[in-house]
Design an enzyme around this catalytic site. Sequence first.
Site, PDB file in Angstrom:
ATOM      1  N   HIS A 278      -3.339   6.862   2.382  1.00 44.63           N
ATOM      2  CA  HIS A 278      -3.785   6.192   2.494  1.00 44.63           C
ATOM      3  C   HIS A 278      -5.279   5.373   2.856  1.00 44.63           C
ATOM      4  O   HIS A 278      -4.910   6.036   4.335  1.00 44.63           O
ATOM      5  CB  HIS A 278      -2.877   4.638   2.718  1.00 44.63           C
TER       6      HIS A 278
ATOM      7  N   ASN B 144     -10.224   0.135   0.284  1.00 42.82           N
ATOM      8  CA  ASN B 144      -8.718   0.176   0.828  1.00 42.82           C
ATOM      9  C   ASN B 144      -8.275  -0.078  -0.859  1.00 42.82           C
ATOM     10  O   ASN B 144      -8.521  -1.844  -1.000  1.00 42.82           O
ATOM     11  CB  ASN B 144      -8.410  -0.451   1.570  1.00 42.82           C
TER      12      ASN B 144
ATOM     13  N   CYS C  50       0.854  -0.994  -0.167  1.00 46.23           N
ATOM     14  CA  CYS C  50      -0.473  -0.049  -0.476  1.00 46.23           C
ATOM     15  C   CYS C  50       0.921   1.084   0.069  1.00 46.23           C
ATOM     16  O   CYS C  50       0.506   2.495  -0.629  1.00 46.23           O
ATOM     17  CB  CYS C  50      -0.950  -0.437   1.266  1.00 46.23           C
TER      18      CYS C  50
HETATM   19  O1  UT7 Z   1      -3.649  -1.173   3.447  1.00 46.60           O
HETATM   20  C1  UT7 Z   1      -3.591  -2.674   4.394  1.00 46.60           C
HETATM   21  C2  UT7 Z   1      -3.541  -1.659   5.920  1.00 46.60           C
HETATM   22  N1  UT7 Z   1      -4.711  -2.674   6.583  1.00 46.60           N
HETATM   23  C3  UT7 Z   1      -5.266  -1.538   7.471  1.00 46.60           C
HETATM   24  O2  UT7 Z   1      -4.565  -0.976   7.938  1.00 46.60           O
HETATM   25  C4  UT7 Z   1      -6.064  -2.068   8.590  1.00 46.60           C
HETATM   26  C5  UT7 Z   1      -6.358  -2.446   9.577  1.00 46.60           C
HETATM   27  N2  UT7 Z   1      -7.404  -2.442  10.763  1.00 46.60           N
HETATM   28  C6  UT7 Z   1      -8.846  -2.417  10.771  1.00 46.60           C
HETATM   29  O3  UT7 Z   1      -8.971  -1.546   9.895  1.00 46.60           O
HETATM   30  C7  UT7 Z   1      -9.009  -3.226  10.850  1.00 46.60           C
HETATM   31  O4  UT7 Z   1      -8.892  -3.836  12.014  1.00 46.60           O
HETATM   32  C8  UT7 Z   1     -10.502  -4.132  11.025  1.00 46.60           C
HETATM   33  C9  UT7 Z   1     -10.944  -3.222   9.919  1.00 46.60           C
HETATM   34  C10 UT7 Z   1      -9.884  -4.875   9.418  1.00 46.60           C
HETATM   35  C11 UT7 Z   1     -10.998  -4.798  11.770  1.00 46.60           C
HETATM   36  O5  UT7 Z   1     -11.563  -3.941  12.786  1.00 46.60           O
HETATM   37  P1  UT7 Z   1     -11.719  -4.157  14.062  1.00 46.60           P
HETATM   38  O6  UT7 Z   1     -12.870  -3.057  14.852  1.00 46.60           O
HETATM   39  O7  UT7 Z   1     -10.366  -4.142  14.505  1.00 46.60           O
HETATM   40  O8  UT7 Z   1     -12.348  -5.425  14.351  1.00 46.60           O
HETATM   41  P2  UT7 Z   1     -11.944  -6.501  14.709  1.00 46.60           P
HETATM   42  O9  UT7 Z   1     -11.445  -7.818  13.717  1.00 46.60           O
HETATM   43  O10 UT7 Z   1     -11.517  -6.956  16.144  1.00 46.60           O
HETATM   44  O11 UT7 Z   1     -13.204  -7.275  15.266  1.00 46.60           O
HETATM   45  C12 UT7 Z   1     -14.305  -7.364  15.814  1.00 46.60           C
HETATM   46  C13 UT7 Z   1     -15.902  -8.351  15.798  1.00 46.60           C
HETATM   47  C14 UT7 Z   1     -15.136  -9.555  15.731  1.00 46.60           C
HETATM   48  O12 UT7 Z   1     -16.083 -10.002  15.886  1.00 46.60           O
HETATM   49  P3  UT7 Z   1     -16.008 -10.504  17.590  1.00 46.60           P
HETATM   50  O13 UT7 Z   1     -15.170 -11.366  18.101  1.00 46.60           O
HETATM   51  O14 UT7 Z   1     -16.000  -9.325  18.713  1.00 46.60           O
HETATM   52  O15 UT7 Z   1     -17.346 -11.547  17.905  1.00 46.60           O
HETATM   53  C15 UT7 Z   1     -15.600 -10.260  14.013  1.00 46.60           C
HETATM   54  O16 UT7 Z   1     -15.468 -11.472  14.097  1.00 46.60           O
HETATM   55  O17 UT7 Z   1     -15.752  -8.311  14.460  1.00 46.60           O
HETATM   56  C16 UT7 Z   1     -16.218  -8.655  13.504  1.00 46.60           C
HETATM   57  N3  UT7 Z   1     -15.406  -8.790  11.856  1.00 46.60           N
HETATM   58  C17 UT7 Z   1     -17.403  -8.144  11.663  1.00 46.60           C
HETATM   59  N4  UT7 Z   1     -18.700  -8.603  11.743  1.00 46.60           N
HETATM   60  C18 UT7 Z   1     -18.962  -7.553  10.890  1.00 46.60           C
HETATM   61  C19 UT7 Z   1     -15.023  -8.617  11.468  1.00 46.60           C
HETATM   62  N5  UT7 Z   1     -15.564  -8.707  10.214  1.00 46.60           N
HETATM   63  C20 UT7 Z   1     -16.568  -8.287   9.780  1.00 46.60           C
HETATM   64  C21 UT7 Z   1     -17.832  -7.972   9.019  1.00 46.60           C
HETATM   65  N6  UT7 Z   1     -18.962  -7.584   9.476  1.00 46.60           N
HETATM   66  N7  UT7 Z   1     -17.214  -7.496   7.933  1.00 46.60           N
END
Ligand code: UT7
Length: 328
Positions: free
Chosen positions: A255, A285, A115
Site C-alpha cells: 500500500h 495514497n 486501504c
Molecule cells: O492509507 C492510510 C494510512 N495513512 C498513513 O499511513 C499515514 C501515516 N502517517 C504519515 O504518513 C505521516 O505521519 C504524515 C505524512 C501524515 C505526517 O508526517 P509526520 O512526519 O508524522 O508529521 P507530523 O504530523 O508529526 O507533523 C510535523 C509538522 C507539524 O508541525 P509542528 O507541530 O512540528 O510545528 C505539522 O503541523 O509538520 C506540520 N505539517 C505540515 N507542514 C507543511 C503537517 N502537514 C503539513 C503540510 N505541510 N502538509
Amino acid sequence: MSETYRAAISGLGAYLPEKVLTNFDLEKIVETTDEWIRTRTGICERHVAASSQSSSDLALPAAQEALKNAGLTAQDLDLIIVATISPDMLFPSTACYLQKKLGATCGAFDMAAACSGFPYAIAVAEGFVKSGLYQNVLVVGAEAITKFIDWKDRSTCVLFGDGAGAAVVSRSTDGHGILASYLGADGNQSEILQIPAGGSMIPPSEESLRNGLHYLRMQGPELFKIAVKTMEQAVLEVLKHENLTVHDIHCLIPHQANHRILKAVADRLELPLEKIYINVDRYGNMSSASTAVALYEAVTKGAIKKGDYVVLVAFGGGLTWAANLIKW
Ligand code: UT7
C-alpha cells in the site's frame, strides 16, 4: 471426491483520472510546500476525479482492461467485488453500479476494508475460486477519495489521490496463482483513521457538516508506526504459510501511503528497496486502489515475471491489514 482448484490473476487493468494536482498546486490552496510534502511523504503529484466521476466511473475502464487482458467478457464473470471507502452511495453498492456499466449479470458486492480492501477482496475471490464455486471473479479497488477530503486540512489533503485498479481472479491448473492470504484487523483502533459522519452512528446533519465530520480524519504519526509493524507482520505471516522467507520475494507490492513507511518496512524485513514497487510519488495514497494500480504497473513494466513470488501487502482504517502471496 471434490477437486481442488488454485486461483490465479488472469488479467489486470488500471485507470487514473485525467486531472493531475501537483504539490505546487497545493501550495496555492493550503499552507504547505512541495519540499515538506516530498520529504515527509515522497509524494510529488496525485490524480483527482472530475466532479462528474464517481468511484464506479473510475472502476469501469480498469475493469474493462482487466477483462480484455484476461481474454474474457463481462458475461464470463461469476462475481464482482469492489473494494472502496468512497462508494458511489451508501447503497446500492458500487459493485452493482459497476455491474450495470459493464453489462454483467453476476452477483456483486462491496468490500469495506479501507486501504487493505484490495488484498482483502483478492483473498475472498481466492476462496470462491478455490472452493470450485466460481470460475472468474472481478476484483476492483476504486476510490474517488478526494471527495471526502477537507481541502483546508493540510495534514490530510496533501496525501490522497483518486484511481482504480482491477484484477480478474480465475481458476488455474498450472500450479501458478495465489498461494496464501493473511487478513488482520483491530476494531479497537477505529478512531485512528475514519470518516465519522454519514453512517448510522452520526447521520448527516447540519451539525455534522458544520463540524466537518464527513471528512476523512487521521492520526498520522500513530498510524505511521502501526503501518510499519502490521505490514511487516502480514508479510512474514503469509510467507510462513508456504515455508518461504523474505529472500524468496521477487517483488513486494505494498500500500502506497508514504515513502518513509515503505523504507522502514524494507529495513525491518531486510528487503532491498529495489524489490519494492513504489509509485506513491505519482499517485499519493489511493486507499484500496493503491495496491491494485501498483500491481498493474509492476506487471506492465516487466518488474514481475512468470514464476516470481509476489507479495501484496496493505494496512488501513479499521484498523485492517492484509497480505497475499502469489506465484506469478
Ligand atoms: O492509507 C492510510 C494510512 N495513512 C498513513 O499511513 C499515514 C501515516 N502517517 C504519515 O504518513 C505521516 O505521519 C504524515 C505524512 C501524515 C505526517 O508526517 P509526520 O512526519 O508524522 O508529521 P507530523 O504530523 O508529526 O507533523 C510535523 C509538522 C507539524 O508541525 P509542528 O507541530 O512540528 O510545528 C505539522 O503541523 O509538520 C506540520 N505539517 C505540515 N507542514 C507543511 C503537517 N502537514 C503539513 C503540510 N505541510 N502538509
